[in-house]
Enzyme design. Sequence first.
Site, PDB file in Angstrom:
ATOM      1  CE1 TYR A  11      28.050  41.491  41.185  1.00 54.03           C
ATOM      2  CE2 TYR A  11      26.529  42.350  43.006  1.00 54.03           C
ATOM      3  CZ  TYR A  11      27.737  41.666  42.606  1.00 54.03           C
ATOM      4  OH  TYR A  11      28.410  41.261  43.569  1.00 54.03           O
TER       5      TYR A  11
HETATM    6  N1  LIG Z   1      34.379  42.450  46.568  1.00 50.41           N
HETATM    7  C1  LIG Z   1      33.193  42.305  47.406  1.00 50.41           C
HETATM    8  O1  LIG Z   1      33.296  42.946  48.354  1.00 50.41           O
HETATM    9  C2  LIG Z   1      32.205  41.267  47.082  1.00 50.41           C
HETATM   10  C3  LIG Z   1      30.955  41.518  47.617  1.00 50.41           C
HETATM   11  C4  LIG Z   1      29.931  40.604  47.380  1.00 50.41           C
HETATM   12  C5  LIG Z   1      29.959  39.571  46.593  1.00 50.41           C
HETATM   13  N2  LIG Z   1      31.191  39.576  45.796  1.00 50.41           N
HETATM   14  C6  LIG Z   1      31.526  38.578  44.767  1.00 50.41           C
HETATM   15  O2  LIG Z   1      32.347  37.780  45.007  1.00 50.41           O
HETATM   16  C7  LIG Z   1      32.933  37.446  43.717  1.00 50.41           C
HETATM   17  C8  LIG Z   1      34.577  37.859  43.913  1.00 50.41           C
HETATM   18  O3  LIG Z   1      34.495  39.282  43.632  1.00 50.41           O
HETATM   19  P1  LIG Z   1      35.468  40.252  43.440  1.00 50.41           P
HETATM   20  O4  LIG Z   1      35.450  41.568  43.922  1.00 50.41           O
HETATM   21  O5  LIG Z   1      36.942  39.630  44.213  1.00 50.41           O
HETATM   22  O6  LIG Z   1      35.809  40.156  42.033  1.00 50.41           O
HETATM   23  P2  LIG Z   1      36.865  40.504  40.921  1.00 50.41           P
HETATM   24  O7  LIG Z   1      38.221  41.198  41.662  1.00 50.41           O
HETATM   25  O8  LIG Z   1      36.243  41.274  40.022  1.00 50.41           O
HETATM   26  O9  LIG Z   1      37.403  39.312  40.352  1.00 50.41           O
HETATM   27  C9  LIG Z   1      36.669  38.578  39.553  1.00 50.41           C
HETATM   28  C10 LIG Z   1      37.630  37.306  39.050  1.00 50.41           C
HETATM   29  O10 LIG Z   1      36.672  36.535  38.177  1.00 50.41           O
HETATM   30  C11 LIG Z   1      37.597  36.504  36.887  1.00 50.41           C
HETATM   31  N3  LIG Z   1      36.642  36.414  35.552  1.00 50.41           N
HETATM   32  C12 LIG Z   1      35.985  37.491  35.520  1.00 50.41           C
HETATM   33  N4  LIG Z   1      35.357  37.401  34.029  1.00 50.41           N
HETATM   34  C13 LIG Z   1      35.796  36.185  33.804  1.00 50.41           C
HETATM   35  C14 LIG Z   1      35.543  35.404  32.736  1.00 50.41           C
HETATM   36  N5  LIG Z   1      34.875  35.700  31.773  1.00 50.41           N
HETATM   37  N6  LIG Z   1      36.524  34.346  32.631  1.00 50.41           N
HETATM   38  C15 LIG Z   1      37.191  33.740  33.318  1.00 50.41           C
HETATM   39  N7  LIG Z   1      37.450  34.492  34.640  1.00 50.41           N
HETATM   40  C16 LIG Z   1      36.582  35.729  34.702  1.00 50.41           C
HETATM   41  C17 LIG Z   1      38.676  37.495  36.882  1.00 50.41           C
HETATM   42  O11 LIG Z   1      39.861  37.015  35.952  1.00 50.41           O
HETATM   43  P3  LIG Z   1      40.572  38.184  35.310  1.00 50.41           P
HETATM   44  O12 LIG Z   1      41.299  39.087  36.701  1.00 50.41           O
HETATM   45  O13 LIG Z   1      41.998  37.222  34.745  1.00 50.41           O
HETATM   46  O14 LIG Z   1      39.922  39.226  34.594  1.00 50.41           O
HETATM   47  C18 LIG Z   1      38.801  37.634  38.618  1.00 50.41           C
HETATM   48  O15 LIG Z   1      39.784  36.429  38.861  1.00 50.41           O
HETATM   49  C19 LIG Z   1      32.110  37.953  42.640  1.00 50.41           C
HETATM   50  O16 LIG Z   1      31.236  37.027  42.102  1.00 50.41           O
HETATM   51  C20 LIG Z   1      31.669  39.143  43.293  1.00 50.41           C
HETATM   52  O17 LIG Z   1      30.159  39.396  42.595  1.00 50.41           O
HETATM   53  C21 LIG Z   1      32.078  40.570  45.915  1.00 50.41           C
END
Ligand SMILES: NC(=O)c1ccc[n+]([C@@H]2O[C@H](COP(=O)([O-])OP(=O)(O)OC[C@H]3O[C@@H](n4cnc5c(N)ncnc54)[C@H](OP(=O)(O)O)[C@@H]3O)[C@@H](O)[C@H]2O)c1
Length: 253
Positions: A139
């Site tokens: 990651y």
């Molecule tokens: N959450 C945080 O606090 C945080 C902090 C820092 C950075 N980030 C970054 O922000 C971004 C979003 O985070 P999140 O926590 O909201 O992520 P999440 O809840 O895991 O959502 C990920 C999204 O990506 C889609 N996805 C994953 N693999 C895929 C694939 N192979 N093909 C198509 N779609 C795919 C998922 O679709 P499905 O639902 O259909 O599987 C979902 O819509 C990420 O890049 C994460 O690293 C998040």
Amino acid sequence: VTEHVLVIGGTRGIGRAVARAQQAAGHTVSVVGAHPPEGAGGATPAIRHWVADVTNEAERTRALSEIVDECGKLTHLVLLQRFRGTGDAWQGEIETSLTASRAVIEACAERFDGRADNSIVLVGSVAARFVAGEQPVGYHVAKAALEQMARYYAVTLGPRGVRVNCVAPATVLKEESAEFYRRQPEILDLYRRVVPLGRMGTAEEVASVVGFLCSPAASFVTGQVLVVDGGVSVLGQEALARRLTIPDERNTI
Ligand SMILES: NC(=O)c1ccc[n+]([C@@H]2O[C@H](COP(=O)([O-])OP(=O)(O)OC[C@H]3O[C@@H](n4cnc5c(N)ncnc54)[C@H](OP(=O)(O)O)[C@@H]3O)[C@@H](O)[C@H]2O)c1
């Protein structure tokens, strides 16, 4: 003519907040997720969803072609997909974050609408520079590489009028995690004490920074990383130690 914003990974979490904010701003929004959106917080009316695994070439190619055929060329592209699978985490992070982002960007490069302002936003993480014990090494490495990918495409796509930037959030509250943090008030209290702005951020606050970068307000900004962390990454170690040990020190370093 409305703008068309494609959000890869917009079915939940921060991506859904991005999709909703773009839709609320009056843009046509297409969302790609690996699965159909589910549950009460799932599908948003007026947002078109496409189910495709972007690591799969055939699924990715089909979805991108259909999206542009049915909803028009792209004004902005936002990539938020991250690996949540159970297999090898290193391979999964590299394929999902890096290989798929590169493939989507290269496939979309010819599919922008050619307005004065087109852009791509890659959603990275503060884990590109800091080490987050709860995340695997892949990651961190993938998020660091995404920042360089933004700089690379900023230079190579700049002549076509496509800006490319990265947003690097710290952990934020999203619909899916709100209940977890409500049950852990001590974590929220720690954020209050550690973060210069005195709280955790939200998915909506990340979405609004993405919205800024996907707007003419950012028309001369490209190749940049915008950190969204309430200031915690600029806090010195001494200041942090004092904030944690001397309550009154919080605002007076
Ligand atoms: N959450 C945080 O606090 C945080 C902090 C820092 C950075 N980030 C970054 O922000 C971004 C979003 O985070 P999140 O926590 O909201 O992520 P999440 O809840 O895991 O959502 C990920 C999204 O990506 C889609 N996805 C994953 N693999 C895929 C694939 N192979 N093909 C198509 N779609 C795919 C998922 O679709 P499905 O639902 O259909 O599987 C979902 O819509 C990420 O890049 C994460 O690293 C998040």
